[in-house]
Design an enzyme around this catalytic site. Structure first.
Site, PDB file in Angstrom:
ATOM      1  N   ASP A  16       0.872  -1.159   0.000  1.00  9.39           N
ATOM      2  CA  ASP A  16       0.000   0.000   0.000  1.00  9.39           C
ATOM      3  C   ASP A  16       0.920   1.223   0.000  1.00  9.39           C
ATOM      4  O   ASP A  16       2.120   1.112   0.280  1.00  9.39           O
ATOM      5  CB  ASP A  16      -0.906  -0.022   1.238  1.00  9.39           C
ATOM      6  CG  ASP A  16      -1.830   1.176   1.300  1.00  9.39           C
ATOM      7  OD1 ASP A  16      -2.419   1.522   0.258  1.00  9.39           O
ATOM      8  OD2 ASP A  16      -1.943   1.775   2.380  1.00  9.39           O
ATOM      9  N   ASP A  18      -0.009   5.157   0.942  1.00  4.77           N
ATOM     10  CA  ASP A  18      -0.159   6.178   1.976  1.00  4.77           C
ATOM     11  C   ASP A  18      -0.125   5.557   3.367  1.00  4.77           C
ATOM     12  O   ASP A  18      -0.946   4.696   3.696  1.00  4.77           O
ATOM     13  CB  ASP A  18      -1.488   6.918   1.782  1.00  4.77           C
ATOM     14  CG  ASP A  18      -1.572   7.600   0.424  1.00  4.77           C
ATOM     15  OD1 ASP A  18      -0.659   8.372   0.104  1.00  4.77           O
ATOM     16  OD2 ASP A  18      -2.544   7.353  -0.305  1.00  4.77           O
ATOM     17  N   ARG A  61     -12.030   6.467  -2.955  1.00  4.07           N
ATOM     18  CA  ARG A  61     -12.519   7.744  -2.437  1.00  4.07           C
ATOM     19  C   ARG A  61     -14.048   7.811  -2.353  1.00  4.07           C
ATOM     20  O   ARG A  61     -14.604   8.221  -1.346  1.00  4.07           O
ATOM     21  CB  ARG A  61     -11.986   8.869  -3.330  1.00  4.07           C
ATOM     22  CG  ARG A  61     -12.186  10.252  -2.783  1.00  4.07           C
ATOM     23  CD  ARG A  61     -11.760  11.287  -3.811  1.00  4.07           C
ATOM     24  NE  ARG A  61     -10.449  10.977  -4.346  1.00  4.07           N
ATOM     25  CZ  ARG A  61     -10.061  11.255  -5.585  1.00  4.07           C
ATOM     26  NH1 ARG A  61     -10.875  11.853  -6.420  1.00  4.07           N
ATOM     27  NH2 ARG A  61      -8.848  10.949  -5.998  1.00  4.07           N
ATOM     28  N   ASN A 138      -4.093   9.309  -6.818  1.00  8.97           N
ATOM     29  CA  ASN A 138      -2.892  10.152  -6.867  1.00  8.97           C
ATOM     30  C   ASN A 138      -1.612   9.363  -6.650  1.00  8.97           C
ATOM     31  O   ASN A 138      -0.572   9.947  -6.359  1.00  8.97           O
ATOM     32  CB  ASN A 138      -2.989  11.241  -5.796  1.00  8.97           C
ATOM     33  CG  ASN A 138      -4.164  12.169  -6.029  1.00  8.97           C
ATOM     34  OD1 ASN A 138      -4.284  12.764  -7.098  1.00  8.97           O
ATOM     35  ND2 ASN A 138      -5.040  12.278  -5.052  1.00  8.97           N
ATOM     36  N   ASP A 194      -1.288  -0.853   6.037  1.00  6.79           N
ATOM     37  CA  ASP A 194      -1.532  -0.201   7.339  1.00  6.79           C
ATOM     38  C   ASP A 194      -3.015  -0.032   7.641  1.00  6.79           C
ATOM     39  O   ASP A 194      -3.370   0.396   8.738  1.00  6.79           O
ATOM     40  CB  ASP A 194      -0.843   1.163   7.399  1.00  6.79           C
ATOM     41  CG  ASP A 194      -1.532   2.197   6.515  1.00  6.79           C
ATOM     42  OD1 ASP A 194      -1.956   1.835   5.390  1.00  6.79           O
ATOM     43  OD2 ASP A 194      -1.643   3.356   6.935  1.00  6.79           O
TER      44      ASP A 194
END
Length: 238
Positions: A16, A18, A61, A138, A194
């Site tokens: 992953d 972020d 999102r 992004n 995470d």
């Protein structure tokens, strides 16, 4: 995990982004908090860090927008992905949040966790294929800004979800697509996550899953299916 798959024997490692490789989860959390502080009516509960981890973290999102609205008994029309940020639609709110996020990244840059940089360097030296599997649209911007883009043979991100019709995390489709693109078997591949939704996606896909505790909590990561929970990616080098 007592039967840890040694890094040198892994067919590939899928990360992953972020909160795992880059310290951008805090930027996402800030952008989400600003969005819902402005949007939610005063008579409903305000958006909290707990909402971020339970309802938003790791998810595409628009799924995050829907989950938060549903938790407050609110509904909006979906709209389309081309909706302007001011639109009172699911996609409009998602685009508004994205604008906040990209503004911060372009202004402040991206910090790579030291332990994550060390692990990526070690895997590159071992010639173990690496991929990024991120719900963010992004991901390429963040990786390029962080100077990591050329390290990853495969990127499956929010854009790929829309383009290829993939289900988002906690469904395993994104991780399975990355493994397929690399030509590796899930059972011999390590997923590093995470977020609870990402850990669940890796477990459901048959991967070996390492949870990184950046605030979610070890118990939640283990309950979601992490084989091992660490505090920093450099721990995998020991």
């Amino acid at each position: 995990m007592t039967d840890r798959l040694p890094l040198q024997r892994a067919a590939a490692v899928l990360f992953d982004l972020d909160g795992v490789l880059t310290d951008t989860a805090a930027v996402h959390r800030r952008a989400w908090t600003t969005l819902f502080t402005e949007f939610l009516p005063p008579e409903v509960a305000p958006f909290t860090d707990d909402d971020y981890y339970r309802l938003v973290d790791g998810r595409p999102r628009v799924d995050g927008v829907r989950a938060v609205l549903s938790s407050r008994g609110l509904r909006l029309p979906d709209g389309t992905e081309d909706d302007v940020p001011e639109a009172a639609t699911v996609h409009g709110l998602g685009n508004r949040k994205n604008g906040r996020f990209t503004e911060i990244v372009r202004r402040d840059g991206v910090h790579v966790f030291d332990g994550s940089q060390r692990l990526v360097d070690a895997l590159a030296a071992l010639r173990i294929p690496m991929g990024v599997v991120s719900s963010s649209r992004n991901a390429v911007l963040v990786l390029d800004t962080a100077g990591l883009l050329d390290r990853f043979a495969v990127i499956v991100d929010g854009i790929a979800v829309e383009r290829d019709g993939l289900a988002g995390k906690p469904d395993p489709a994104m991780y399975l697509a990355a493994a397929d693109a690399l030509g590796v078997a899930p059972a011999h591949t390590i997923v590093v996550e995470d977020a609870v939704s990402g850990v669940e996606a890796g477990r459901r896909g048959g991967f070996r899953v390492v949870g990184v505790d950046r605030g979610t909590g070890p118990a939640a990561l283990r309950a979601a299916g992490a084989d091992e929970v660490i505090g920093d990616l450099a721990d995998l080098l020991t």
